[in-house]
Design a protein around this motif. Structure first.
Motif, PDB file in Angstrom:
ATOM      1  N   LEU A 178      20.867   8.371  35.922  1.00  0.00           N
ATOM      2  CA  LEU A 178      20.434   7.598  34.754  1.00  0.00           C
ATOM      3  C   LEU A 178      19.333   8.330  33.988  1.00  0.00           C
ATOM      4  O   LEU A 178      19.253   8.247  32.771  1.00  0.00           O
ATOM      5  CB  LEU A 178      19.962   6.207  35.173  1.00  0.00           C
ATOM      6  CG  LEU A 178      21.094   5.257  35.577  1.00  0.00           C
ATOM      7  CD1 LEU A 178      20.540   3.941  36.078  1.00  0.00           C
ATOM      8  CD2 LEU A 178      22.057   5.022  34.427  1.00  0.00           C
ATOM      9  N   PRO A 185      22.710  10.326  31.658  1.00  0.00           N
ATOM     10  CA  PRO A 185      23.183   8.938  31.583  1.00  0.00           C
ATOM     11  C   PRO A 185      24.677   8.839  31.282  1.00  0.00           C
ATOM     12  O   PRO A 185      25.296   7.835  31.586  1.00  0.00           O
ATOM     13  CB  PRO A 185      22.367   8.327  30.445  1.00  0.00           C
ATOM     14  CG  PRO A 185      21.295   9.297  30.147  1.00  0.00           C
ATOM     15  CD  PRO A 185      21.693  10.629  30.674  1.00  0.00           C
ATOM     16  N   TYR A 213      34.370  -1.775  31.612  1.00  0.00           N
ATOM     17  CA  TYR A 213      33.367  -1.253  30.685  1.00  0.00           C
ATOM     18  C   TYR A 213      34.033  -0.582  29.488  1.00  0.00           C
ATOM     19  O   TYR A 213      33.598  -0.743  28.349  1.00  0.00           O
ATOM     20  CB  TYR A 213      32.427  -0.261  31.385  1.00  0.00           C
ATOM     21  CG  TYR A 213      31.302   0.164  30.477  1.00  0.00           C
ATOM     22  CD1 TYR A 213      30.140  -0.586  30.395  1.00  0.00           C
ATOM     23  CD2 TYR A 213      31.431   1.278  29.659  1.00  0.00           C
ATOM     24  CE1 TYR A 213      29.128  -0.228  29.534  1.00  0.00           C
ATOM     25  CE2 TYR A 213      30.420   1.644  28.787  1.00  0.00           C
ATOM     26  CZ  TYR A 213      29.267   0.891  28.734  1.00  0.00           C
ATOM     27  OH  TYR A 213      28.275   1.233  27.874  1.00  0.00           O
ATOM     28  N   ILE A 267      29.087  -4.489  32.194  1.00  0.00           N
ATOM     29  CA  ILE A 267      29.238  -4.201  33.610  1.00  0.00           C
ATOM     30  C   ILE A 267      29.585  -5.506  34.309  1.00  0.00           C
ATOM     31  O   ILE A 267      28.829  -6.462  34.251  1.00  0.00           O
ATOM     32  CB  ILE A 267      27.929  -3.619  34.195  1.00  0.00           C
ATOM     33  CG1 ILE A 267      27.544  -2.329  33.466  1.00  0.00           C
ATOM     34  CG2 ILE A 267      28.070  -3.373  35.685  1.00  0.00           C
ATOM     35  CD1 ILE A 267      28.487  -1.188  33.657  1.00  0.00           C
ATOM     36  N   LEU A 288      21.854   7.298  41.765  1.00  0.00           N
ATOM     37  CA  LEU A 288      21.975   6.435  40.586  1.00  0.00           C
ATOM     38  C   LEU A 288      20.807   6.654  39.633  1.00  0.00           C
ATOM     39  O   LEU A 288      20.986   6.847  38.430  1.00  0.00           O
ATOM     40  CB  LEU A 288      22.036   4.966  41.027  1.00  0.00           C
ATOM     41  CG  LEU A 288      22.081   3.922  39.910  1.00  0.00           C
ATOM     42  CD1 LEU A 288      23.336   4.088  39.065  1.00  0.00           C
ATOM     43  CD2 LEU A 288      22.023   2.510  40.470  1.00  0.00           C
ATOM     44  N   VAL A 345      28.891   5.169  37.409  1.00  0.00           N
ATOM     45  CA  VAL A 345      27.859   5.759  36.558  1.00  0.00           C
ATOM     46  C   VAL A 345      27.802   7.270  36.787  1.00  0.00           C
ATOM     47  O   VAL A 345      27.696   8.058  35.847  1.00  0.00           O
ATOM     48  CB  VAL A 345      26.484   5.120  36.835  1.00  0.00           C
ATOM     49  CG1 VAL A 345      25.373   5.866  36.096  1.00  0.00           C
ATOM     50  CG2 VAL A 345      26.488   3.658  36.431  1.00  0.00           C
ATOM     51  N   VAL A 363      30.556   6.217  33.191  1.00  0.00           N
ATOM     52  CA  VAL A 363      31.165   4.887  33.125  1.00  0.00           C
ATOM     53  C   VAL A 363      32.052   4.788  31.877  1.00  0.00           C
ATOM     54  O   VAL A 363      31.706   5.289  30.814  1.00  0.00           O
ATOM     55  CB  VAL A 363      30.084   3.782  33.177  1.00  0.00           C
ATOM     56  CG1 VAL A 363      29.304   3.685  31.903  1.00  0.00           C
ATOM     57  CG2 VAL A 363      30.672   2.440  33.554  1.00  0.00           C
ATOM     58  N   THR A 374      34.815   0.737  35.549  1.00  0.00           N
ATOM     59  CA  THR A 374      35.044   1.618  34.418  1.00  0.00           C
ATOM     60  C   THR A 374      36.081   1.055  33.448  1.00  0.00           C
ATOM     61  O   THR A 374      35.906   1.127  32.237  1.00  0.00           O
ATOM     62  CB  THR A 374      35.447   3.007  34.960  1.00  0.00           C
ATOM     63  OG1 THR A 374      34.278   3.810  35.031  1.00  0.00           O
ATOM     64  CG2 THR A 374      36.446   3.687  34.103  1.00  0.00           C
ATOM     65  N   GLY A 411      26.897  10.532  32.715  1.00  0.00           N
ATOM     66  CA  GLY A 411      27.666  10.834  33.915  1.00  0.00           C
ATOM     67  C   GLY A 411      28.233  12.240  33.910  1.00  0.00           C
ATOM     68  O   GLY A 411      28.089  12.981  32.951  1.00  0.00           O
ATOM     69  N   THR A 429      27.429   2.618  41.211  1.00  0.00           N
ATOM     70  CA  THR A 429      26.759   3.922  41.195  1.00  0.00           C
ATOM     71  C   THR A 429      27.776   5.039  40.981  1.00  0.00           C
ATOM     72  O   THR A 429      27.558   5.950  40.176  1.00  0.00           O
ATOM     73  CB  THR A 429      26.028   4.157  42.533  1.00  0.00           C
ATOM     74  OG1 THR A 429      25.154   3.057  42.766  1.00  0.00           O
ATOM     75  CG2 THR A 429      25.248   5.445  42.520  1.00  0.00           C
TER      76      THR A 429
END
Lengths: 234, 365
Positions: free
Chosen positions: B348, B352, B72, B78, B344, B301, B305, B69, B354, B298
């Motif tokens: 997504l 997405p 990112y 990533i 995950l 996310v 993230v 994180t 989170g 995972t």
């Protein structure tokens, strides 16, 4: 104080600045006016060191800024108020001001500067714990200027301070700019609002597609028929 | 009716997604109901054991997830080699403990008394510090060598470089240290499989020393990180750079230095997690970073993230779901990885950004 000589900048294959030369004396307000894409912001970012020129020199107090890193340029007293304000929206107003003083390590000096900024913009003091992103456009511009003042600038580079602001706010901001100038800070002002810029500037340069097309005293340029036609709305 | 659909702006794709989602949720609820109330196959002591396992592993996931994180948040990439950064921390910690165990304590008069058991606390502190520092150094070098030259390239390119770095580090570890599985030598006070017995119902559950130690240490490290990010000059400059690199540079912040420090902090936390993994689980080899790395991704996310509290919550949640999930759903325990990766995929598809993530603006996506 500042002397820009034959500055040439490329963005990839695009020749953003072809040949720009101008100078600014201590205590002056110099305006760079011109249409979108004329190279005004590029000029400021090149002075700040975040864009490097292909050729040309930027002399500031006998040093060539094109070879100096952005943090050092800030330490030498050249601070930019960026276009679109670019305040840190997820940091508090207070933290934004602290970031402005990043190059100053003396804590009492930082505190004094914050008090100074709060005295210029009492609104920021009221909102000091608020996130930058929750401020109105005018308040964000105040914060952007306040943040730049935190570094004790000798030369302030201002990129479109009037952008997106209501006419009344524009006048307030320009008043503040004049006050800052009267306290001894030189100002290089980039504006699309040529009328406003020329009314407070000592001198001005008109940029056109990466070149200086015209230059002279601000008052003369205000009367110049070409400037009137192209930049002052006829 | 059709008009209403158009007003709500629902396309066939989204409608299908929601129908699929509802079916999944109903199926899961049915399974949960079946295993918990109808079959009642596990007693409270077993649930307690799952809970403890979940919290311990969750803490480790959280620490690694923070690394994803943080990176990112600043570079919008990533760092797929992050699991390998953790793995090298596990190795470093192992060698430090081995060294402590091999040296007999001077002046103790007893040849069998190693330095490790004479000064266990000091040995552990040094082990964690060295393990975390080695990973921090690897993180720093990784950014300098594999990512920095690609700054400004298309976003897929550093990602490929990350995968390459991951394969390189894994193979380098295999060449250097061999492919065999190794076992951590813990000091006696932190021996694996020992702990406090907690009575639950008419049975008792062991709260292992290693698990408790890992959990507390991971909490402390996370609290430390939050303070660092919120209060310190470095933390503030990290947030400034994450939000707007150009503005940060104009304030006189050295953006490259801040990025380096972000990788160092990420590596440090991953290294600590790697040593915890070794101390708690014992066995490891050069593949040790792979699964925790992907799980932590995972978790990142899941939490959103780029969001630090999100990574912490996501890691804990994933640890708990993974250890409680198979029991709740009444499926095989080997399927815990399937649960993690199903999460995950579901996140997504349906959220997405989170759990705690904000909807990202276009310049960040």
């Amino acid at each position: 104080m500042l002397e820009v000589k034959n500055l040439k900048v490329f963005y990839g294959a695009i020749n953003a600045l072809k040949d720009i030369s101008f100078n600014l004396d201590e205590g002056e307000i110099v305006a760079l006016i011109g249409a979108n894409g004329a190279g005004k912001s590029t000029t400021l970012n090149t002075i700040s060191g975040i864009i490097r020129p292909v050729s040309g020199k930027i002399k500031y107090k006998d040093q060539d800024l094109t070879k100096i890193s952005p943090p050092q340029i800030v330490q030498m007293g050249i601070v930019q108020v960026p276009e679109g304000r670019k305040i840190f929206t997820r940091m508090t107003v207070y933290e934004n001001l602290e970031m402005g003083a990043y190059t100053i390590h003396d804590k009492t000096r930082v505190k004094n500067n914050i008090d100074k900024v709060f005295s210029i913009f009492p609104r920021l003091e009221e909102r000091q714990r608020q996130m930058g992103g929750t401020l109105s456009g005018g308040e964000q511009q105040m914060l952007a200027i306040g943040r730049a003042l935190m570094a004790d600038p000798l030369l302030l580079l201002m990129d479109e301070p009037s952008m997106g602001l209501a006419p009344l706010l524009v006048e307030q901001i320009f008043e503040v700019i004049q006050n800052i100038n009267q306290q001894g800070v030189s100002i290089l002002l980039v504006e699309q609002n040529a009328n406003m810029a020329l009314s407070i500037a000592d001198r001005a340069y008109v940029l056109e597609t990466g070149q200086v097309a015209l230059s002279g005293d601000a008052e003369e340029l205000l009367k110049n028929p070409i400037v009137k036609e192209s930049y002052l709305g006829g | 009716m059709i008009k209403k659909f158009q007003n709500l702006n629902i396309t066939w794709g989204t409608a299908l997604r929601y129908i699929a989602g509802i079916i999944v949720v109903i199926y899961l609820l049915w399974r949960i109901l079946q295993t918990t109330s109808i079959q009642g196959s596990y007693g409270p002591d077993t649930w307690m054991r799952f809970l403890i396992t979940g919290l311990v592993i969750g803490g480790i996931y959280s620490l690694i997830a923070i690394g994803y994180t943080l990176v990112y948040g600043i570079l919008f990439m990533i760092n797929f080699a992050h699991g390998e950064v953790m793995m090298l921390g596990t190795f470093a910690g192992y060698f430090v403990l081995e060294a402590f165990a091999a040296i007999s304590a001077p002046g103790s008069g007893n040849q069998n008394m190693s330095l490790l058991n004479t000064y266990p606390v000091a040995a552990l502190v040094i082990t964690f510090f060295v393990g975390a520092s080695v990973s921090a150094l690897i993180g720093y070098l990784l950014e300098k060598i594999a990512y920095r030259p690609l700054r400004g390239a298309q976003r897929l390119i550093p990602l490929i470089s990350a995968i390459g770095a991951s394969i390189f580090l894994q193979n380098a570890a295999q060449l250097l240290f061999g492919p065999q599985r190794r076992q951590y030598t813990n000091p006696d006070i932190l021996w694996r499989g020992t702990g406090w017995m907690i009575p639950v119902g008419d049975k008792s559950v062991m709260l292992t020393y290693t698990g408790t130690f890992s959990f507390i240490l991971s909490m402390l490290l996370m609290a430390g990180l939050l303070i660092l990010v919120k209060k310190t000059r470095l933390g503030k400059s990290m947030r400034a750079v994450a939000e707007n690199k150009q503005a940060a540079a104009l304030m006189g912040i050295d953006v490259d230095a801040v990025i380096s420090k972000t990788f160092i902090i990420s590596g440090f936390l991953a290294g600590a997690a790697g040593v915890m993994w070794g101390i708690h689980n014992g066995l490891f080899n050069h593949y040790v970073g792979f699964i925790p790395g992907i799980k932590a991704f995972t978790a990142a996310v899941l939490g959103g993230v780029g969001n630090i509290p999100g990574a912490m919550v996501g890691g804990m949640l994933l640890g708990l779901l993974e250890s409680l999930g198979p029991a709740i759903l009444g499926i095989d325990f080997q399927l815990k990885d399937v649960i993690a990766f199903t999460i995950l995929i579901l996140v997504l598809i349906f959220r997405p950004s989170g759990l705690l993530g904000e909807t990202l603006k276009e310049d960040k996506v």
